[in-house]
Design a protein around this motif. Sequence first.
Motif, PDB file in Angstrom:
ATOM      1  N   LEU A  88      43.013   7.685 -26.615  1.00 38.69           N
ATOM      2  CA  LEU A  88      43.598   6.364 -26.393  1.00 38.69           C
ATOM      3  C   LEU A  88      44.552   6.447 -25.213  1.00 38.69           C
ATOM      4  CD1 LEU A  88      44.348   5.434 -30.118  1.00 38.69           C
ATOM      5  CD2 LEU A  88      42.377   4.734 -28.725  1.00 38.69           C
ATOM      6  N   TYR A 150      40.337   5.687 -34.985  1.00 41.02           N
ATOM      7  CA  TYR A 150      40.953   4.509 -34.366  1.00 41.02           C
ATOM      8  C   TYR A 150      41.749   3.721 -35.403  1.00 41.02           C
ATOM      9  CZ  TYR A 150      40.859  -0.181 -32.112  1.00 41.02           C
ATOM     10  OH  TYR A 150      41.178  -1.415 -31.585  1.00 41.02           O
ATOM     11  N   LYS A 151      41.148   3.505 -36.580  1.00 43.37           N
ATOM     12  CA  LYS A 151      41.826   2.756 -37.628  1.00 43.37           C
ATOM     13  C   LYS A 151      43.016   3.538 -38.187  1.00 43.37           C
ATOM     14  CE  LYS A 151      40.702  -0.698 -38.884  1.00 43.37           C
ATOM     15  NZ  LYS A 151      41.071  -2.032 -38.353  1.00 43.37           N
ATOM     16  N   VAL A 153      45.026   5.509 -36.466  1.00 46.17           N
ATOM     17  CA  VAL A 153      46.139   5.283 -35.538  1.00 46.17           C
ATOM     18  C   VAL A 153      46.698   3.880 -35.727  1.00 46.17           C
ATOM     19  CG1 VAL A 153      46.814   5.151 -33.109  1.00 46.17           C
ATOM     20  CG2 VAL A 153      45.211   6.928 -33.862  1.00 46.17           C
ATOM     21  N   GLN A 154      45.827   2.908 -35.889  1.00 45.80           N
ATOM     22  CA  GLN A 154      46.271   1.527 -36.077  1.00 45.80           C
ATOM     23  C   GLN A 154      47.167   1.394 -37.314  1.00 45.80           C
ATOM     24  OE1 GLN A 154      43.180  -1.337 -37.045  1.00 45.80           O
ATOM     25  NE2 GLN A 154      44.238  -2.942 -35.914  1.00 45.80           N
ATOM     26  N   PHE A 161      49.605   2.374 -31.279  1.00 38.72           N
ATOM     27  CA  PHE A 161      48.465   1.471 -31.193  1.00 38.72           C
ATOM     28  C   PHE A 161      48.772   0.266 -30.313  1.00 38.72           C
ATOM     29  CE2 PHE A 161      45.473  -1.768 -32.702  1.00 38.72           C
ATOM     30  CZ  PHE A 161      44.287  -1.047 -32.685  1.00 38.72           C
ATOM     31  N   VAL A 164      47.877   0.758 -26.618  1.00 38.88           N
ATOM     32  CA  VAL A 164      46.500   1.098 -26.238  1.00 38.88           C
ATOM     33  C   VAL A 164      45.950   0.090 -25.232  1.00 38.88           C
ATOM     34  CG1 VAL A 164      44.123   1.361 -27.043  1.00 38.88           C
ATOM     35  CG2 VAL A 164      46.017   2.267 -28.420  1.00 38.88           C
ATOM     36  N   TRP A 167      39.985   2.707 -25.164  1.00 44.47           N
ATOM     37  CA  TRP A 167      39.467   3.771 -26.030  1.00 44.47           C
ATOM     38  C   TRP A 167      38.445   4.543 -25.205  1.00 44.47           C
ATOM     39  CZ3 TRP A 167      36.893   2.391 -31.413  1.00 44.47           C
ATOM     40  CH2 TRP A 167      36.081   3.438 -31.846  1.00 44.47           C
ATOM     41  N   HIS A 218      39.742  -3.175 -26.025  1.00 42.84           N
ATOM     42  CA  HIS A 218      40.018  -1.741 -25.941  1.00 42.84           C
ATOM     43  C   HIS A 218      38.810  -0.943 -25.448  1.00 42.84           C
ATOM     44  CE1 HIS A 218      43.547  -1.874 -29.070  1.00 42.84           C
ATOM     45  NE2 HIS A 218      43.885  -2.307 -27.878  1.00 42.84           N
TER      46      HIS A 218
END
Length: 531
Positions: A88, A150-151, A153-154, A161, A164, A167, A218
């Motif tokens: 990211l 990804y989720k 980190v979110q 996040f 970002v 990606w 992203h």
Amino acid sequence: MTHVITYDIGTTGLKTCVFEITNQIQLIGSTTEGYDLKILENGGAEQDPNDWWNAMCLTTRRVLQENHLSPEDIQGISFCAQMQGLVLVDKHGEPIRKAMSYIDYRAKKEQKEGIGNGFKIGGANIVKLSKSLYITGAVSASVKDPVWKYKWVQQNEPENFHKVHKWLDVKEFLISKCTNKFVMTEDSAFATLLYDVRKGKKRFSREICQMFGVKMEHLPEIIRCTDMAGKLTEGAANELSLKEGVPVFGGGGDASLIGVGAGAVGPGSTHIYFGTSGWVSTVVKKRVLDINHMIASIIGANSGHFNYFAELETAGKCLEWVKDHLAMDESNLYLEKNQISEEKAVVYKNLYDYMMDAIAHVPAGSNGVIFTPWLHGNRCPFEDPNARGMFFNIGINSGKSDLIHAVLEGICYHFRWQLEAQEKKVNTSPVIRFVGGGALAPITCQILSNVLNRNIEVVEEPHNVGAVGAAVVTAVGLGLLSKIDDANQLIQVRDRYTPDPETKRTYDKYFPVFQSLYKNNKKAFEVLNSQ
């Protein structure tokens, strides 16, 4: 005469190769620089993306100097890299956090919430499974798939996040460092499992992104592996000691280009890769999926073809573990006894070479010892991040040589398991190309032939086939080749191995025992290793 540089970005090191392209592809020189892979207690596996860039700069300068080349000699660069990482970056292309490796499995909660709830088939929600299969040809059923990173980190690092911009995957980060462009090759885009493979689409799917809560802004622009991503900027050229304006091509992931470098590019061609990770891959002309065995058809560098792909997370990593913890003496109690003499050092290139010779006398079956190569979980033919390696059936007479030999056999047993799983859906080739660092050792090649009961072919420079594949992509991008298939005639076979019937019978006896070890210990793995 054309010189190109290719970068093979592996799990633990980056190899930089210079190739000369005329009527053949010839390796002129190569050099390697290592870096760290940090394993976290929560299942995380991280690397600093700047370590890849620093290794790329250092090795580029070194390979030019060692081979007496000037920056003006290089007419194109490209990449072959590990896949399904998560990098990211902000709007300046700088990493927001450490990259999450393809073997990172910390996102168990995110994976379960995202696709594991409700009525399920193969561990995936049937509605989301069906939609994913229809649009992407695959499904994010593995906890190690990029969308769950990804989720993670979110949900766990909202401050990161929020920063970002894009990606990227591993080589895409390096492309951005070279060109200031945010792109992703088609094979890497497919590996996100957000890519619409349907005819006339060939783009990130808004519908799938909405289903999983991924922000479309992203995601970068998608290019073909043979496309020029951009040209080397002045700043990047200075750091690399190359000429500004050199074409930078998209390249491909290791799963895409290693088969190209192995010469296994036609439909029905099977190759086995034995590097840090490993896999069995067969070229197919249409999408095939086996969710029960976690095998999918992935888009490769060769347009119009797919790679039916079964992955083993830790192959050569198991051999590295053996080197560090069995072959070498950590306590130093026997340091003097175990030192390789100067005389032997001349004969053996490295400790791996010495190890292979030291176990040559061990019979098939390793005197009863069996090893399971699941040091960091497993993905195929069963998905279980809790699975681990073990030595089974150690007796009072078992020695280090038996254990080391068993590691090689265990990896080959697992390849057989994957090959047999593939054959439930497709026809694999009777002759298999074997590549990667593991293919350098004749003993490993023969064990594989005996375990599989297949003829095995090893190409020239089997440990550099990813870089060779990237050179092929660069040659196509520069117009030196019209298509990737044209490179097949340039890939030469160096050695051939045929199975021994007597040894095969031994492995046929041991193989079902190897398979049973996961089923018999699945609950124990969960008790000991689940977070």
